[in-house]
Scaffold this active site. Sequence first.
Site, mmCIF file in Angstrom:
data_model
loop_
_atom_site.group_PDB
_atom_site.id
_atom_site.type_symbol
_atom_site.label_atom_id
_atom_site.label_comp_id
_atom_site.label_asym_id
_atom_site.label_seq_id
_atom_site.Cartn_x
_atom_site.Cartn_y
_atom_site.Cartn_z
ATOM 1 N N HIS A 59 -2.696 2.198 5.781
ATOM 2 C CA HIS A 59 -2.053 2.490 4.309
ATOM 3 C C HIS A 59 -2.030 1.432 3.467
ATOM 4 O O HIS A 59 -1.916 0.094 4.158
ATOM 5 C CB HIS A 59 -0.623 3.173 4.141
ATOM 6 C CG HIS A 59 -0.421 3.937 3.129
ATOM 7 N ND1 HIS A 59 -0.002 3.283 1.879
ATOM 8 C CD2 HIS A 59 -0.551 5.236 2.763
ATOM 9 C CE1 HIS A 59 0.127 4.110 0.844
ATOM 10 N NE2 HIS A 59 -0.254 5.394 1.350
ATOM 11 N N ASP A 71 -1.164 12.081 6.332
ATOM 12 C CA ASP A 71 -2.088 12.967 6.608
ATOM 13 C C ASP A 71 -2.556 13.511 7.971
ATOM 14 O O ASP A 71 -2.866 14.226 8.253
ATOM 15 C CB ASP A 71 -3.368 12.436 5.919
ATOM 16 C CG ASP A 71 -3.063 12.267 4.148
ATOM 17 O OD1 ASP A 71 -2.566 13.048 3.980
ATOM 18 O OD2 ASP A 71 -3.610 11.097 3.967
HETATM 19 N N1 CMC Z 1 -9.260 2.192 11.242
HETATM 20 C C1 CMC Z 1 -9.685 1.306 11.715
HETATM 21 N N2 CMC Z 1 -9.442 -0.054 11.129
HETATM 22 C C2 CMC Z 1 -8.716 0.089 9.891
HETATM 23 C C3 CMC Z 1 -8.433 1.151 9.501
HETATM 24 C C4 CMC Z 1 -8.499 2.461 10.195
HETATM 25 N N3 CMC Z 1 -8.013 3.567 9.696
HETATM 26 N N4 CMC Z 1 -7.566 0.995 8.314
HETATM 27 C C5 CMC Z 1 -7.885 0.002 7.896
HETATM 28 N N5 CMC Z 1 -8.358 -0.767 9.047
HETATM 29 C C6 CMC Z 1 -8.687 -2.294 9.227
HETATM 30 C C7 CMC Z 1 -9.916 -2.541 8.278
HETATM 31 O O1 CMC Z 1 -11.222 -2.598 8.889
HETATM 32 C C8 CMC Z 1 -9.227 -4.113 7.935
HETATM 33 O O2 CMC Z 1 -9.821 -4.899 9.038
HETATM 34 P P1 CMC Z 1 -10.183 -6.128 8.560
HETATM 35 O O3 CMC Z 1 -8.979 -7.114 8.266
HETATM 36 O O4 CMC Z 1 -10.720 -6.987 10.160
HETATM 37 O O5 CMC Z 1 -11.419 -6.560 7.753
HETATM 38 C C9 CMC Z 1 -7.946 -4.294 8.042
HETATM 39 O O6 CMC Z 1 -7.554 -2.767 8.739
HETATM 40 C C10 CMC Z 1 -7.101 -3.891 6.555
HETATM 41 O O7 CMC Z 1 -7.765 -2.833 6.030
HETATM 42 P P2 CMC Z 1 -8.080 -2.500 4.382
HETATM 43 O O8 CMC Z 1 -9.445 -1.633 4.176
HETATM 44 O O9 CMC Z 1 -8.290 -4.015 3.804
HETATM 45 O O10 CMC Z 1 -6.747 -1.924 3.937
HETATM 46 P P3 CMC Z 1 -6.780 -1.127 2.603
HETATM 47 O O11 CMC Z 1 -5.383 -1.405 2.158
HETATM 48 O O12 CMC Z 1 -7.722 -1.508 1.581
HETATM 49 O O13 CMC Z 1 -7.065 0.200 3.182
HETATM 50 C C11 CMC Z 1 -6.777 2.562 3.669
HETATM 51 C C12 CMC Z 1 -6.060 1.404 3.245
HETATM 52 C C13 CMC Z 1 -5.952 3.775 3.495
HETATM 53 C C14 CMC Z 1 -7.934 2.806 2.441
HETATM 54 C C15 CMC Z 1 -7.338 2.396 5.008
HETATM 55 O O14 CMC Z 1 -6.343 2.202 5.881
HETATM 56 C C16 CMC Z 1 -8.339 3.579 5.712
HETATM 57 O O15 CMC Z 1 -9.334 3.842 5.174
HETATM 58 N N6 CMC Z 1 -7.521 4.538 6.370
HETATM 59 C C17 CMC Z 1 -8.199 5.817 6.743
HETATM 60 C C18 CMC Z 1 -8.152 6.817 5.788
HETATM 61 C C19 CMC Z 1 -6.761 7.444 5.456
HETATM 62 O O16 CMC Z 1 -6.147 7.718 6.360
HETATM 63 N N7 CMC Z 1 -6.112 7.309 4.199
HETATM 64 C C20 CMC Z 1 -4.996 8.063 3.692
HETATM 65 C C21 CMC Z 1 -3.936 6.980 3.151
HETATM 66 S S1 CMC Z 1 -2.526 7.801 2.886
HETATM 67 C C22 CMC Z 1 -2.648 9.114 1.684
HETATM 68 C C23 CMC Z 1 -2.753 8.498 0.388
HETATM 69 O O17 CMC Z 1 -1.879 7.794 -0.279
HETATM 70 O O18 CMC Z 1 -3.713 9.083 -0.404
#
Ligand code: CMC
Length: 434
Positions: free
Chosen positions: A310, A368
């Site tokens: 998240h 989710d």
């Molecule tokens: N699986 C594997 N690796 C992950 C995941 C995941 N679900 N989420 C984040 N990472 C890794 C990512 O690759 C990154 O690694 P590095 O630092 O080595 O590059 C690190 O963790 C930080 O991730 P980020 O993408 O910079 O984090 P963010 O804050 O931009 O993204 C997120 C948050 C929710 C988009 C992401 O965690 C994700 O894509 N999760 C899966 C989709 C999901 O479940 N979304 C629902 C969110 S909750 C409902 C809502 O509020 O809408």
Amino acid sequence: MDAKNTAKSAALAVGDKKLDMTVKDGTIGPSVVDIGKLYAQTGMFTYDPGFTSTASCESKITYIDGDEGVLLYRGYPIEQIAEHGDFLETCYLLLYGELPTAAQKADFDYRVNRHTMVHEQMHRFFQGFRRDAHPMAVMVGSVGALSAFYHDSTDISDPQQRMIASIRMIAKMPTLAAMAYKYSVGQPFVYPRNDLDLSSNFLRMCFAVPAEEYKVNPVLSRAMDRIFILHADHEQNASTSTVRLAGSSGANPFACIAAGIACLWGPAHGGANEAALKMLTEIGSVDKIPEYVKRAKDKNDPFRLMGFGHRVYKNYDPRAKIMQKTCHEVLTELGIKDDPLLDVAMELEKIALKDDYFVEKKLYPNIDFYSGITLKAMGFPTTMFTVLFALARTVGWIAQWKEMIEDPGQKIGRPRQLYTGSTRRDYLPISRRK
Ligand code: CMC
């Protein structure tokens, strides 16, 4: 209480220019550095793609402490509201800032109930959609179309019209969401029944058919209500920021909520519950989990564990804990003991919570992860999951939109950019281009 300037200040040196900036405190949470004069005094903008360090507004509605796993609606912890309140009480709280008295609650419930039907012509409007349209596509279109049906509540400068539009949207979203479902399965629309509470009414509009009686299961109706409460607001997330930005130009509230629904549809936001369930289905069995966990950790593989991680919560999402409990209640009520998807989900959670990659990056299961399993057990197809999220989040969007419109300092939202395209060049006639 409004934000107040603190004795603290921040200074920024840019070349030979120095800017002293005010630091503002909220009631809880990080303070903010007011950079409003930055461009005027230094000729520079800040650069923060994804707004990871930017507070876009002042708000009194929802507070999240992502490190501690705290979520408060108007100061009340989500756990207490989900345990003791109902969804319409939550709507009242988010909209008006206080929990209602018994009389206020009865009046609010009555007002919402009186607006549950949609204009009869909306039924014909629906016939224009293909039967196989994704219900989110139907929602974006039909909620946007509400502004064509309810002209008398689109004058945003009139507080009375703003309130009627707000009530209309809370009341009509369940009806439209149920219609989107019925349309996709080719069954007749079921009209709302105002003697039922919002969640029971919604389940009935989704699952009743004219050919037989439908009895609402109170456990499922309570679970539905809880899912709505947990999704009701989440401060300045992508779809809420979209609603605020759309609303900042003076667009009518129905159009703004349609914009929010469009943003919510993406798999990184509201579409994640659908994506999480698809992923669990794809994994299929517990023995396949290590392979998928390996892929999620591989930098060269775009695969991510859906339902994990998240932007704000770097601790267990408090909503996920409540959702996990609700999920078990629903599965027990429906007698689902050996659901392979649930086995995969439980094992995946266990493995990911212990795995160094997920622990170090603070990637916990989010709401989710469990809501998908629960909704599937309740009989909803995966394509409806994000629709249910949109239904619940509508009140949050409206409360945030109202707060923005009622802020005397409100301006149109207009971010700037770091331009990296071509510098000035002259137009070449097509005959001279190579
Ligand atoms: N699986 C594997 N690796 C992950 C995941 C995941 N679900 N989420 C984040 N990472 C890794 C990512 O690759 C990154 O690694 P590095 O630092 O080595 O590059 C690190 O963790 C930080 O991730 P980020 O993408 O910079 O984090 P963010 O804050 O931009 O993204 C997120 C948050 C929710 C988009 C992401 O965690 C994700 O894509 N999760 C899966 C989709 C999901 O479940 N979304 C629902 C969110 S909750 C409902 C809502 O509020 O809408």
